[in-house]
Design an enzyme around this catalytic site. Structure first.
Site, short mmCIF file in Angstrom:
data_model
loop_
_atom_site.label_atom_id
_atom_site.label_comp_id
_atom_site.label_asym_id
_atom_site.label_seq_id
_atom_site.Cartn_x
_atom_site.Cartn_y
_atom_site.Cartn_z
N ALA A 103 0.85 -1.17 0.00
CA ALA A 103 0.00 0.00 0.00
C ALA A 103 0.89 1.23 0.00
CB ALA A 103 -0.89 0.01 1.24
N GLU A 117 1.14 5.50 1.11
CA GLU A 117 0.58 6.49 2.03
C GLU A 117 0.36 7.87 1.43
OE1 GLU A 117 3.78 5.23 2.25
OE2 GLU A 117 5.18 6.81 2.81
N GLU A 122 -0.19 2.81 7.01
CA GLU A 122 -0.28 3.89 6.02
C GLU A 122 -0.90 5.14 6.65
OE1 GLU A 122 1.46 3.25 3.50
OE2 GLU A 122 1.50 1.08 3.71
N GLU A 130 10.01 4.69 7.44
CA GLU A 130 9.52 3.31 7.48
C GLU A 130 9.76 2.62 8.82
OE1 GLU A 130 7.40 2.42 5.61
OE2 GLU A 130 7.65 3.74 3.89
ZN LIG Z 1 5.46 2.53 5.06
#
Ligand SMILES: [Zn+2]
Length: 885
Positions: free
Chosen positions: A270, A272, A306, A328
């Site tokens: 996914a 963000e 996200e 991350e």
């Molecule tokens: Zn991420």
């Protein structure tokens, strides 16, 4: 693409951008073959730089340039230079100016799924890390932050839904054309990698959320028509994540609207994008009959992840891609904390560490080892790694352990206060933590720059006369490619001392103040900690909660490990003791040959009894009890062996132990199985999911006995399954066997789910993972199955990815057939989706720990690959995998 000229980019070469872009107005006319993008950029020279270059260079890839105008005057062909990868203008004003660029791109031909592409008729984008340059010419780097206004127009029938970042400010029809438009404005300056756009005919499920300060936010999840009944869990997860981030970290959502779009062709999980998250539909859609508990758990954590990026990544972003862990690692840490706080409690730590050890430890020990913050890369797409994500999260966790929960929160608050709206570095993050806590964290920085998993050795000596316990600790960080000499790290080591009756003994070092939380700080290569007033010989519980991502060796004997397995009050270490005990038996058996490649029944029975006792303890969470019945995986055993691994011997060792435990505590397991039977309709709550996990784990051990009655039980489990969790668990257990029951279940599953892509992926994956002598041929046959397609990344990952990454005996088959299969497929995929091909090739990372015969086979295939024409992505993985010795 050519093999030459692929020079690595270096962190030390970072230079600030010569120009900044304050505002972007995009006008996008969607069209399947020729989408027209008109971009108006407000630029100015970077005031932080002494006036110098007047040359402006913009990134662009695969674009057809129509026109360029500077301050309203169209440039002629001599005013700019165009070459693959860039558009440069030799002379631009030394004051703010406007640039207007018109380009065309071809969404339908975009099979790399980076930039603007179509998935099942829906236009969507993926811009991280460098996809925006495939949409328009731009300074496509994360430290250029601009305010975006985006007008999208498209065919009204084909794309009634038009979305971009931020808030919707206008929409309407374009009279007489059958087309319509929407205008979106995102007030928050953002880098181009967070840009997103969607156009398609999608259904929408809506809800709302009121923030802590009372602002109402519209929440929308867009999916294919007919999938609306599979969004409830994602929506529920989103709302819980929004609330949790307010409560735990004081972070509120900042736009009027939060949109999620699910698409079926997506290279990652996914993305963000600000206010418009784009998801692989696998991580949105769930219904009890189509999604397993594991899917529910992934959806919850990725939806949360996200969403959490809105602050850690979007409001404060990365200066350059070397800093990827800044967003991350921190965001993975936050999503792990979310699940632990709201759902799984201590079981979350077991789940996280298992993931870390399965993926990150081999990476750290292999040819692709790199620091959490790499210092160089050829292709940034290859650095979305377990080291950056999962080890990056461990670094944040260690900071929280060292500073305390409140201290960490203060540091994070300061980080947001100082850097909101900025693109920053790991140093900025650690500096905020250091200033808020008053601690010097310079030694801690080594965690970001030194690759490799530190090896920590601990031994405890008890002095019966002095009543002291001396804990001697030493640390070594092994050499990794490009880093031969390492400095000692700051390692938070959580410990406990346990008395003979299972009580925690007080921890006193030099003075009388008890050691808070049992936390020791290891800072040197060799260190001794002496505990005073220890009344009786203790059993040490070391590295509690897995307080640092290290490999631990201890002087504990099997009796002490067994004691911890039953008595450690630290839930993680209690589970770890069971794993350590099993691994000791399994590695000994896997090193043996012939009859010695067996686990003795006596040892297995002993382990079985301890596991059975814990798994039957109704005072513990069912999900936690289930973890005890899951034996270490074949990759756990291989990793522990570390060299000369014969994957068949590993498999035999594990199967022997599985059977022996199943036989030793068969009645107890059968009782557990019966007691955990479902009592009502499916519920995704942790208690119910835990009971299902416990029941499947018991079933797995029972079937391992090879008893016909147990096989019949597995088939019944499949037939009577009222949800996907039970069905897929039984199917997975049956898939390894040579039995008509296996074929019946696979046929039934296919007949039932052939029209449901996400469920059919499970059918492909379960066969690809099956540890059978014919698994290479099975995968080969499935590649020509009418439902298999190389165009869909989920399907590729389900079949080829599962085989290469989750079937150690099949992939490493002694004749090299598994290696050949992966290489052939990766070569094919590399032609149209390099990012995906390179990820698949990562499966070769552990080839050097294999026994010589398999090593030779793997090497031959890798050398053959290296001689082919490869994308930059795959070239980097293959050459690095081969090079390191
Ligand atoms: Zn991420």
């Amino acid at each position: 693409m050519h093999q030459s000229g692929r020079k690595p980019k270096l962190l030390t070469d970072y230079a600030p951008p010569a120009y900044l872009i304050d505002e972007v107005e995009l006008d996008v006319a969607l069209d399947p073959k020729a989408a027209r993008v008109a971009s108006k950029l407000k630029l100015r020279p970077n005031p932080d730089l002494v006036a110098g270059a007047r040359r402006l260079a913009l990134d662009g890839e695969g674009l057809s340039l129509q026109s360029v105008a500077l301050d309203g005057i169209r440039l002629s062909r001599e005013d700019y230079a165009l070459k693959e990868g860039s558009l440069s203008i030799a002379s631009v004003p030394a004051k703010p100016f406007t640039l207007e660029i018109v380009t065309l791109c071809d969404p339908e031909a975009n099979t790399a799924l980076s930039g603007l592409y179509r998935s099942n008729g829906t236009y969507c984008t993926q811009c991280e890390p460098e996809g925006f340059r495939r949409i328009t010419y731009f300074i496509d780097r994360p430290d250029v932050l601009a305010v975006f206004t985006v007008r999208i127009e498209a065919d009204r029938v084909g794309a009634p839904v038009l979305l971009s970042n931020g808030n919707l400010i206008a929409q309407g029809e374009i009279e007489g054309t059958g087309r319509h438009f929407a205008v979106w404005h995102d007030p928050f300056p953002k880098p181009s990698y967070l840009f997103a756009l969607v156009g398609g005919d999608l259904a929408c499920v809506s809800d709302s959320f009121t923030t802590a300060s009372g602002r109402k936010v519209a929440l929308n999840i867009y999916v294919e028509h007919g999938k609306e009944d599979r969004c409830a869990w994602a929506m529920d997860s989103l709302k819980r994540a929004m609330r949790w981030d307010e409560e735990r970290f004081g972070r509120e959502y900042d736009l009027d609207m939060f949109n999620i779009v699910a698409v079926s062709d997506f290279n990652m999980g996914a993305m963000e994008n600000k206010g418009l998250n784009i998801f692989n539909d696998k991580l949105v859609l769930a219904r009890p009959d189509t999604a397993s508990d594991a899917d529910y758990a992934s959806i919850e954590s990725v939806i949360a992840h996200e969403y959490f990026h809105n602050w850690t990544g979007n409001r404060v972003t990365c200066r350059d891609w070397f800093q990827l862990c800044l967003k991350e690692g921190l965001t993975v840490f936050r999503d792990e904390e979310f699940t632990a706080d709201t759902r799984l409690g201590p079981v979350q730590r077991v789940v996280d560490v298992r993931l870390l050890k399965t993926h990150q430890f081999p990476e750290d020990a292999g040819p692709l080892a790199h620091p959490v913050r790499p210092a160089s890369y050829i292709e940034i797409n290859n650095f979305y790694t377990s080291t950056v994500y999962e080890k990056g999260a461990e670094l944040c966790r260690m900071l929280q352990t060292l500073l305390g929960r409140d201290g960490f929160r203060k540091g994070l608050d300061l980080y947001f206060e100082r850097h909101d709206g900025q693109a920053v570095t790991v140093e900025d993050f650690v500096a905020a933590m250091a200033h808020a806590s008053g601690r010097d964290l310079s030694q801690f920085m080594l965690w970001y720059t030194q690759a490799g998993t530190p090896e920590l050795a601990c031994s405890l000596d008890y002095d019966v006369h002095a009543k002291t316990a001396r804990l001697a600790v030493s640390q070594v960080v092994p050499p990794t490619p490009g880093q031969t000499k390492k400095e000692p790290m700051l390692i938070p080591l959580k410990v406990g001392l346990i008395g003979a009756n299972g009580d925690e003994l007080p921890l006193k070092l030099d003075d009388d103040t008890p050691l808070a939380g049992g936390l020791l700080e290891v800072t040197q290569r060799e260190q001794v900690f002496e505990f005073r007033d220890v009344p009786s010989p203790p059993t040490p519980s070391l590295l509690r909660g897995f307080s640092a991502p290290v490999r631990l060796t201890t002087s504990l004997d099997p009796g002490q490990i067994e004691f911890l397995m039953l008595h450690d009050s630290d839930p993680f270490n209690r589970w770890q003791a069971a794993q350590t005990y099993a691994l000791t038996l399994l590695t000994a058996a896997a090193r043996g040959k012939g009859d010695r490649a067996r686990v003795t029944d006596k040892a297995a029975a002993r382990l079985g009894q301890s596991l059975g006792a814990t798994a039957s303890d109704a005072a513990l969470l069912p999900a936690y009890r289930a973890e005890f019945l899951k034996l270490p995986s074949e990759s756990d055993i291989a990793r522990e062996l570390g060299r000369s691994v014969d994957t068949d011997a590993v498999h035999t060792a594990r199967e022997t132990l599985r059977a022996a435990i199943g036989n030793a505590i068969r009645e107890e397991l059968a009782g557990l199985y019966e007691r955990a039977a479902p009592s009502g309709p499916y519920s995704s709550d942790p208690e119910s999911a835990g009971r299902r996990a416990l029941r499947s784990a018991a079933l797995d051990l029972l079937v391992g006995t090879g008893e016909p009655a147990e096989l019949a039980r597995a088939e019944r489990h499949y037939r009577e399954a009222a949800n996907m969790t039970d069905a897929i668990a039984a199917l997975a257990i049956l898939s390894h066997l040579e039995s008509p029951a296996r074929d019946r279940a696979l046929d039934d599953f296919y007949a039932r789910w052939q029209e449901e892509p996400l469920v059919l992926d499970k059918w492909f994956a379960v066969q690809a993972r099956a540890a059978r002598p014919d698994s290479v041929e099975t995968v080969q046959t499935l590649l020509s199955h009418p439902k298999f397609s190389l165009k869909n990344p989920n399907r590729i990952r389900a079949l080829i990815g599962s085989f290469a990454q989750a079937n150690p005996t099949g992939f490493n088959r002694a004749d090299g057939g598994g290696y050949r299969l992966l290489a052939d497929q990766a070569l094919e995929i590399d032609r149209f989706n390099p990012h995906l091909a390179a990820r698949l090739l990562g499966a070769f990372e552990s080839w050097r720990i294999l026994e010589p015969h398999r090593q030779a086979r793997a090497k031959a295939v890798l050398e053959d690959l290296a001689a082919r024409t490869l994308s930059t992505d795959s070239y980097e993985i293959v050459t690095k995998t081969l090079a390191a010795g």
